[in-house]
Design a protein around this motif. Structure first.
Motif, PDB file in Angstrom:
ATOM      1  N   GLY A  91       0.819  -1.210   0.000  1.00  0.00           N
ATOM      2  CA  GLY A  91       0.000   0.000   0.000  1.00  0.00           C
ATOM      3  C   GLY A  91       0.852   1.258   0.000  1.00  0.00           C
ATOM      4  N   THR A  92       1.916   1.268   0.801  1.00  0.00           N
ATOM      5  CA  THR A  92       2.832   2.415   0.819  1.00  0.00           C
ATOM      6  C   THR A  92       3.510   2.584  -0.525  1.00  0.00           C
ATOM      7  OG1 THR A  92       3.235   2.167   3.195  1.00  0.00           O
ATOM      8  CG2 THR A  92       4.892   3.362   1.916  1.00  0.00           C
ATOM      9  N   PHE A  93       3.899   1.467  -1.136  1.00  0.00           N
ATOM     10  CA  PHE A  93       4.530   1.513  -2.456  1.00  0.00           C
ATOM     11  C   PHE A  93       3.588   2.130  -3.483  1.00  0.00           C
ATOM     12  CE2 PHE A  93       5.229  -0.960  -6.493  1.00  0.00           C
ATOM     13  CZ  PHE A  93       6.366  -0.271  -6.892  1.00  0.00           C
ATOM     14  N   PHE A  94       2.339   1.666  -3.524  1.00  0.00           N
ATOM     15  CA  PHE A  94       1.374   2.227  -4.476  1.00  0.00           C
ATOM     16  C   PHE A  94       1.156   3.720  -4.231  1.00  0.00           C
ATOM     17  CE2 PHE A  94      -0.622  -2.135  -5.323  1.00  0.00           C
ATOM     18  CZ  PHE A  94      -0.102  -2.188  -6.605  1.00  0.00           C
ATOM     19  N   GLU A  95       1.130   4.103  -2.977  1.00  0.00           N
ATOM     20  CA  GLU A  95       0.951   5.522  -2.654  1.00  0.00           C
ATOM     21  C   GLU A  95       2.115   6.354  -3.204  1.00  0.00           C
ATOM     22  OE1 GLU A  95       0.610   8.401   1.313  1.00  0.00           O
ATOM     23  OE2 GLU A  95       0.421   6.225   1.514  1.00  0.00           O
ATOM     24  N   ARG A  96       3.344   5.829  -3.047  1.00  0.00           N
ATOM     25  CA  ARG A  96       4.529   6.563  -3.507  1.00  0.00           C
ATOM     26  C   ARG A  96       4.578   6.701  -5.016  1.00  0.00           C
ATOM     27  NH1 ARG A  96       9.048   3.545   0.332  1.00  0.00           N
ATOM     28  NH2 ARG A  96       8.645   4.713   2.255  1.00  0.00           N
ATOM     29  N   ILE A  97       4.105   5.687  -5.734  1.00  0.00           N
ATOM     30  CA  ILE A  97       4.253   5.711  -7.198  1.00  0.00           C
ATOM     31  C   ILE A  97       3.015   6.243  -7.901  1.00  0.00           C
ATOM     32  CG2 ILE A  97       5.842   3.754  -7.068  1.00  0.00           C
ATOM     33  CD1 ILE A  97       3.633   2.008  -8.303  1.00  0.00           C
ATOM     34  N   SER A  98       1.965   6.593  -7.149  1.00  0.00           N
ATOM     35  CA  SER A  98       0.690   6.962  -7.787  1.00  0.00           C
ATOM     36  C   SER A  98       0.815   8.162  -8.722  1.00  0.00           C
ATOM     37  CB  SER A  98      -0.368   7.235  -6.719  1.00  0.00           C
ATOM     38  OG  SER A  98       0.033   8.300  -5.872  1.00  0.00           O
ATOM     39  N   VAL A  99       1.677   9.120  -8.380  1.00  0.00           N
ATOM     40  CA  VAL A  99       1.838  10.289  -9.245  1.00  0.00           C
ATOM     41  C   VAL A  99       2.526   9.911 -10.560  1.00  0.00           C
ATOM     42  CG1 VAL A  99       4.055  10.990  -8.248  1.00  0.00           C
ATOM     43  CG2 VAL A  99       2.574  12.713  -9.304  1.00  0.00           C
ATOM     44  N   TYR A 100       3.314   8.852 -10.539  1.00  0.00           N
ATOM     45  CA  TYR A 100       4.051   8.430 -11.734  1.00  0.00           C
ATOM     46  C   TYR A 100       3.280   7.402 -12.559  1.00  0.00           C
ATOM     47  CZ  TYR A 100       7.563  10.569  -8.796  1.00  0.00           C
ATOM     48  OH  TYR A 100       8.243  11.449  -7.987  1.00  0.00           O
ATOM     49  N   GLN A 101       2.244   6.809 -11.958  1.00  0.00           N
ATOM     50  CA  GLN A 101       1.363   5.880 -12.659  1.00  0.00           C
ATOM     51  C   GLN A 101      -0.084   6.171 -12.240  1.00  0.00           C
ATOM     52  OE1 GLN A 101       3.105   1.855 -11.952  1.00  0.00           O
ATOM     53  NE2 GLN A 101       3.857   2.025 -14.054  1.00  0.00           N
ATOM     54  N   PRO A 102      -0.635   7.283 -12.716  1.00  0.00           N
ATOM     55  CA  PRO A 102      -1.953   7.735 -12.254  1.00  0.00           C
ATOM     56  C   PRO A 102      -3.091   6.796 -12.620  1.00  0.00           C
ATOM     57  CG  PRO A 102      -1.178   9.079 -14.095  1.00  0.00           C
ATOM     58  CD  PRO A 102      -0.032   8.241 -13.665  1.00  0.00           C
ATOM     59  N   PHE A 103      -2.863   5.872 -13.528  1.00  0.00           N
ATOM     60  CA  PHE A 103      -3.899   4.927 -13.937  1.00  0.00           C
ATOM     61  C   PHE A 103      -4.155   3.850 -12.892  1.00  0.00           C
ATOM     62  CE2 PHE A 103       0.239   3.583 -15.519  1.00  0.00           C
ATOM     63  CZ  PHE A 103       0.333   2.282 -15.035  1.00  0.00           C
ATOM     64  N   LEU A 104      -3.298   3.729 -11.887  1.00  0.00           N
ATOM     65  CA  LEU A 104      -3.419   2.634 -10.922  1.00  0.00           C
ATOM     66  C   LEU A 104      -4.751   2.638 -10.185  1.00  0.00           C
ATOM     67  CD1 LEU A 104       0.159   2.596  -9.319  1.00  0.00           C
ATOM     68  CD2 LEU A 104      -0.759   1.068 -11.077  1.00  0.00           C
ATOM     69  N   SER A 105      -5.267   3.826  -9.909  1.00  0.00           N
ATOM     70  CA  SER A 105      -6.515   3.924  -9.151  1.00  0.00           C
ATOM     71  C   SER A 105      -7.722   3.440  -9.952  1.00  0.00           C
ATOM     72  CB  SER A 105      -6.749   5.364  -8.697  1.00  0.00           C
ATOM     73  OG  SER A 105      -6.832   6.236  -9.810  1.00  0.00           O
ATOM     74  N   SER A 106      -7.533   3.151 -11.243  1.00  0.00           N
ATOM     75  CA  SER A 106      -8.624   2.645 -12.078  1.00  0.00           C
ATOM     76  C   SER A 106      -8.666   1.120 -12.113  1.00  0.00           C
ATOM     77  CB  SER A 106      -8.473   3.177 -13.512  1.00  0.00           C
ATOM     78  OG  SER A 106      -8.599   4.588 -13.548  1.00  0.00           O
ATOM     79  N   TYR A 107      -7.821   0.484 -11.290  1.00  0.00           N
ATOM     80  CA  TYR A 107      -7.729  -0.972 -11.335  1.00  0.00           C
ATOM     81  C   TYR A 107      -7.785  -1.600  -9.950  1.00  0.00           C
ATOM     82  CZ  TYR A 107      -6.369  -0.690 -16.234  1.00  0.00           C
ATOM     83  OH  TYR A 107      -6.365  -0.465 -17.572  1.00  0.00           O
ATOM     84  N   GLU A 108      -8.182  -2.865  -9.956  1.00  0.00           N
ATOM     85  CA  GLU A 108      -7.928  -3.709  -8.802  1.00  0.00           C
ATOM     86  C   GLU A 108      -6.942  -4.787  -9.251  1.00  0.00           C
ATOM     87  OE1 GLU A 108     -11.537  -5.492  -7.431  1.00  0.00           O
ATOM     88  OE2 GLU A 108     -11.597  -6.994  -9.033  1.00  0.00           O
ATOM     89  N   PHE A 109      -6.051  -5.184  -8.324  1.00  0.00           N
ATOM     90  CA  PHE A 109      -4.957  -6.064  -8.674  1.00  0.00           C
ATOM     91  C   PHE A 109      -4.959  -7.318  -7.806  1.00  0.00           C
ATOM     92  CE2 PHE A 109      -3.424  -1.763  -9.673  1.00  0.00           C
ATOM     93  CZ  PHE A 109      -3.060  -1.923 -11.009  1.00  0.00           C
TER      94      PHE A 109
END
Length: 360
Positions: A91-109
């Protein structure tokens, strides 16, 4: 390059579902980094051997969701078993990279990961794990941004991996990898690792690493805590200067295949790392009696046989035994006859320099 260079442009069509598979290796640092600045940036440059068989295999399944969430939704499995204890780290990793991969919030993994080496075996699974996951995410990014520059792919994978685990920046490329800005290393950066840019003697391209498992238990002080203790450490700046000097000294050593100089520098680096632990406040010791016994046996064996074998250590008790491929039969006999008695349940791993991460 700067951080904003890794923010993508306008997205294309987002794929609905898919599965991506990557394998990424662990690595063993020759010149160590110890101490971080904010943003997972190193306080000194480092260089490592990429390992071969000690790796993490990750399968990333993704499904687009109808309404983007504030943070990516995910489930994680280790060796086929749900691993909720890794949720905070991911979760911390996704938070850190969210600005560099803004599409992440459109998915479940769904993240399924497994290591080719035993848990708590002294191999840096955070490095290989974060590298493998970052490469999976880069494949998804490539599908969304097909016009992205191809020469950015591996740089950004290393950039992302670093935000999960610092040393993961060195687990993308194969062979020797340098991470950390250094004036004498062209192309070097604190943001990502690069393939070592100088000439390397053939002897180092097939170097062997026998990993002696002295203690497979959990360390009493984590690497994260250890890095933080370099802030205000009385010898911190001297150590950072030493690492930079060693990186410069290593360049002709690697070019010429100077094994005595290589041995001296690598062992000095390992002992310097642990000296920083023993002189921090609070101080701590990660080496075990078996670690010291193995080191002394290595020194004695090298003195008596002239075999160019040396040790290095990560932030733990286990010993990495490094030597040329042409000496592997003699060294492995030495390991079995004299060193396994100091390993937990006589366990060890056999590895070598490898080609880097692979799509599987």
């Amino acid at each position: 390059m700067i951080e904003k260079d890794f923010i993508p442009g306008v997205a294309g069509t987002l794929p609905e579902t898919g599965t991506i598979r990557w394998q990424a290796p662990s690595n063993i640092a020759l010149v160590k980094y110890w101490g971080k600045r904010p943003g997972q940036l190193p306080t000194n440059p480092s260089v490592s051997f990429t390992l071969d068989t000690s790796a993490t295999r990750t399968i990333l399944k993704y499904r687009r969701i109808s309404t983007p969430s504030k943070a990516p939704e995910f489930r994680i499995y280790l060796d086929g078993v749900a691993a909720p204890h890794f949720s905070d780290k991911i979760g911390t990793f996704f938070e850190r990279i969210s600005v560099y991969q803004p599409f992440l919030s459109s998915y479940e993994f769904e993240i399924r990961t497994e290591n080719t080496f035993p848990h708590s075996s002294g191999i840096a699974s955070s490095a290989s794990g974060m590298a493998a996951l970052s490469l999976c995410l880069m494949d998804l990014e490539r599908a969304i941004y097909p016009d992205a520059k191809s020469d950015m792919y591996l740089k950004k994978a290393s950039f992302l991996a670093r935000l999960g685990s610092g040393s993961a920046a060195r687990s993308i490329a194969g062979g020797l990898v340098e991470w950390g800005e250094h004036a004498s290393v062209p192309g070097s950066s604190d943001l990502y690792g690069i393939a070592y840019p100088f000439e390397v003697h053939p002897v180092f391209r097939s170097y062997q690493d026998t990993i002696l498992l002295v203690d497979k238990g959990e360390k009493q002080v984590s690497s994260t805590v250890g890095h933080a203790l370099m802030q205000g450490h009385p010898f911190a700046h001297s150590r950072f200067d030493q690492a930079r000097q060693h990186l410069d000294e290593l360049q002709p050593v690697l070019k010429e295949g100077d094994l005595p100089a290589f041995i001296s520098l690598v062992e000095s680096e390992a002992l310097s790392l642990h000296a920083m632990m023993m002189s921090s406040n609070p101080y701590f010791i990660l080496m075990k009696p078996g670690t010291l016994e193995i080191i002394n046996r290595i020194w004695e064996y090298r003195r008596e046989t002239r075999t160019p074998v040396c040790f290095t250590l990560d932030a733990g008790a286990n010993v990495h035994l490094l030597y040329p491929a042409e000496n592997k039969e003699a060294v492995r006999a030495f390991v079995k006859e004299e060193l396994l008695v100091f390993c937990q349940d006589g366990q060890y791993l056999q590895d070598q320099v490898g080609p880097g991460a692979l799509r599987i």
